[in-house]
Structure formats: C-alpha cells, structure tokens
Design a protein around this motif. Structure first.
Motif, short mmCIF file in Angstrom:
data_model
loop_
_atom_site.label_atom_id
_atom_site.label_comp_id
_atom_site.label_asym_id
_atom_site.label_seq_id
_atom_site.Cartn_x
_atom_site.Cartn_y
_atom_site.Cartn_z
N ARG A 13 20.17 33.58 43.98
CA ARG A 13 21.82 33.73 45.63
C ARG A 13 22.44 34.90 45.17
O ARG A 13 23.41 34.43 46.26
CB ARG A 13 21.74 31.59 45.92
N THR A 14 22.22 34.86 43.91
CA THR A 14 23.97 35.71 43.60
C THR A 14 23.89 37.04 42.91
O THR A 14 24.40 38.06 42.44
CB THR A 14 25.13 34.68 42.42
N TYR A 15 22.53 36.76 42.65
CA TYR A 15 22.25 38.68 42.19
C TYR A 15 22.72 39.95 43.20
O TYR A 15 22.37 39.88 44.12
CB TYR A 15 20.31 38.41 42.08
N ALA A 16 23.18 40.41 42.58
CA ALA A 16 23.85 41.79 43.69
C ALA A 16 23.14 43.46 42.97
O ALA A 16 24.57 44.03 43.72
CB ALA A 16 25.34 41.69 43.09
N ASP A 17 22.72 43.08 42.51
CA ASP A 17 21.95 44.94 41.52
C ASP A 17 20.61 44.80 42.67
O ASP A 17 19.84 43.96 43.32
CB ASP A 17 21.57 44.01 39.95
N ARG A 18 20.65 45.93 43.16
CA ARG A 18 19.30 46.53 44.26
C ARG A 18 19.53 47.82 43.75
O ARG A 18 19.64 48.47 42.77
CB ARG A 18 20.81 46.78 45.46
N PHE A 19 18.24 48.25 44.00
CA PHE A 19 17.39 50.07 43.94
C PHE A 19 16.72 50.32 44.86
O PHE A 19 16.53 49.28 45.80
CB PHE A 19 17.16 49.57 43.01
N GLY A 37 30.20 39.01 49.59
CA GLY A 37 30.57 40.16 49.88
C GLY A 37 29.71 41.56 48.42
O GLY A 37 28.93 42.25 49.27
N ALA A 38 29.66 40.94 47.55
CA ALA A 38 29.28 41.69 46.16
C ALA A 38 27.64 41.94 46.90
O ALA A 38 26.72 43.40 46.47
CB ALA A 38 28.85 40.98 44.90
N VAL A 39 27.05 40.90 47.13
CA VAL A 39 25.50 40.97 47.66
C VAL A 39 25.52 41.96 48.64
O VAL A 39 24.05 42.92 48.89
CB VAL A 39 24.59 40.01 47.42
#
Length: 211
Positions: A13-19, A37-39
């Motif tokens: 739910r709070t994981y905010a790293d993407r590729f 906002g971070a996500v």
C-alpha cells in the motif's frame, strides 16, 4: 535488449518505487514524501515516459524531463496532500549503438563491462542539518537534469536501482554478484542479498543486457 527486474517491499500500500521497461527505454522512479503523493508521483512519472518519446539525445532528454515534471506538478496539485511529494527518475535509452541517460535524484545507473562496475550517475543530494534533501521531479519548475551519453558494447550490463537498493549493497557486492552468473541468476542473487541486508527497506532494480 534482454532485461530482468527485482522488487523488494514491506507494504504494497505504501510501496513507492516503480520501473519502466519496453526493450528500448528503461527507468526507475522512487516516490518521495509521506502519503499518497509519493506513490502517485512515481506511478505518474513512469506512465508519462512513453508519452514523450523519443529519448535519443541529451537535449531531447532534458526537454522531455521538463515535460514530465510539468505534468507531475499539475497532477500532484490535484491531490491536495498536506505533505509535499515528488519522485526521482533515472532513465536509460538506446538508439543504434549509443546509450543515453537522464537522471534526477539519488537512484543510480551503473555500467558493468568486462568485470568492472562504473557508476554513470551523480547523486543529487544535500544534507541540511541532519536531514537528507534529494532533488526530485514534481516540486519545482526547473529541476537540474543530469544527462550522459556514450557508445555501448555487446554484452554490457546496465543496472538501474533505487536508493534503497544501493544503500544496503556496496558497489563491490554489486560487482561481485554481476560477475558470477548469467542475467537471471545475477538478478536473483542481488535480490536475495538486498532482502537479507535491507530489513524493511523498499527498493527496485533493473538489469539490462545489450545485444
């Protein structure tokens, strides 16, 4: 191009790293801030990458990062979040026999060639008091974008990694892991090492092998 990814997180739910990876363009984004906002910043950044193709020159990369940044500022403004948010973005693009890099923040891009690891990006970080301040997209209108370009060789490995990954593994450990195995096994070894040493840190990485 062949590529593999690795993701480590403690809470989806709070994981905010993407590729982003499409065989030609690769990127990692690490959302900064607390709350939605971070996500949203990281997700929006990678979603915008194909909209502003191509990334086949340093000038074009700076231009497209500016477009992504403006879109992020508009999108994050709609959230009415009480905490300011933004995202790092480190992008690698290939065209003919050249590679191009665009970078904002403290994620990193490495080149592993002939048994040696080379860092290709610079961390955009300042320490104010005891606080780490990272340059991000989505907060200011004209962020400094680091760019770099050069030729690639057949069999080069490029590693794109968020700061959670590079905080727990030394460059020596990364170099050793990439030296020992093929692409998939090397990625699995890096993921396992990061999990063992990272505790509850969130991180994402991509390994890209050139043809």
């Amino acid at each position: 191009m062949k590529w593999v990814s690795g993701i480590v997180y403690s809470d989806r739910r709070t994981y905010a790293d993407r590729f982003w990876a499409d065989g030609e363009i690769f990127a990692v984004a690490d959302g900064m801030g607390i709350g939605k906002g971070a996500v949203a910043a990281a997700e929006k950044a990678v979603d915008l990458i194909p909209k502003f193709k191509p990334y086949n020159s340093e000038e074009k990369i700076r231009e497209n990062f500016s477009k992504i940044n403006r879109e992020l500022i508009k999108e994050l403004g709609k959230l009415e979040d009480s905490v300011l948010s933004g995202t790092t973005l480190s992008l690698l693009s290939f065209n003919e026999r050249n590679f191009y890099i665009g970078h904002v923040g403290d994620s990193r891009i490495y080149l592993f060639r002939k048994g040696r690891l080379y860092r290709l990006t610079e961390d955009q970080v300042k320490i104010k008091g005891n606080k780490k301040v990272v340059k991000v997209l989505g907060l200011e209108w004209n962020p400094e974008v680091y760019t770099f370009s050069s030729h690639y060789e057949e069999g080069d490995l490029f590693l794109l990694a968020s700061d959670g990954f590079v905080e727990v593994l030394s460059e020596g450990e990364i170099e050793e892991a990439l030296s020992c195995c093929d692409l998939e096994k090397g990625a699995e070894r890096l993921k396992n090492m990061a999990r063992q040493k990272g505790g509850r840190k969130e991180m994402v990485f991509l390994i890209v092998k050139t043809d």
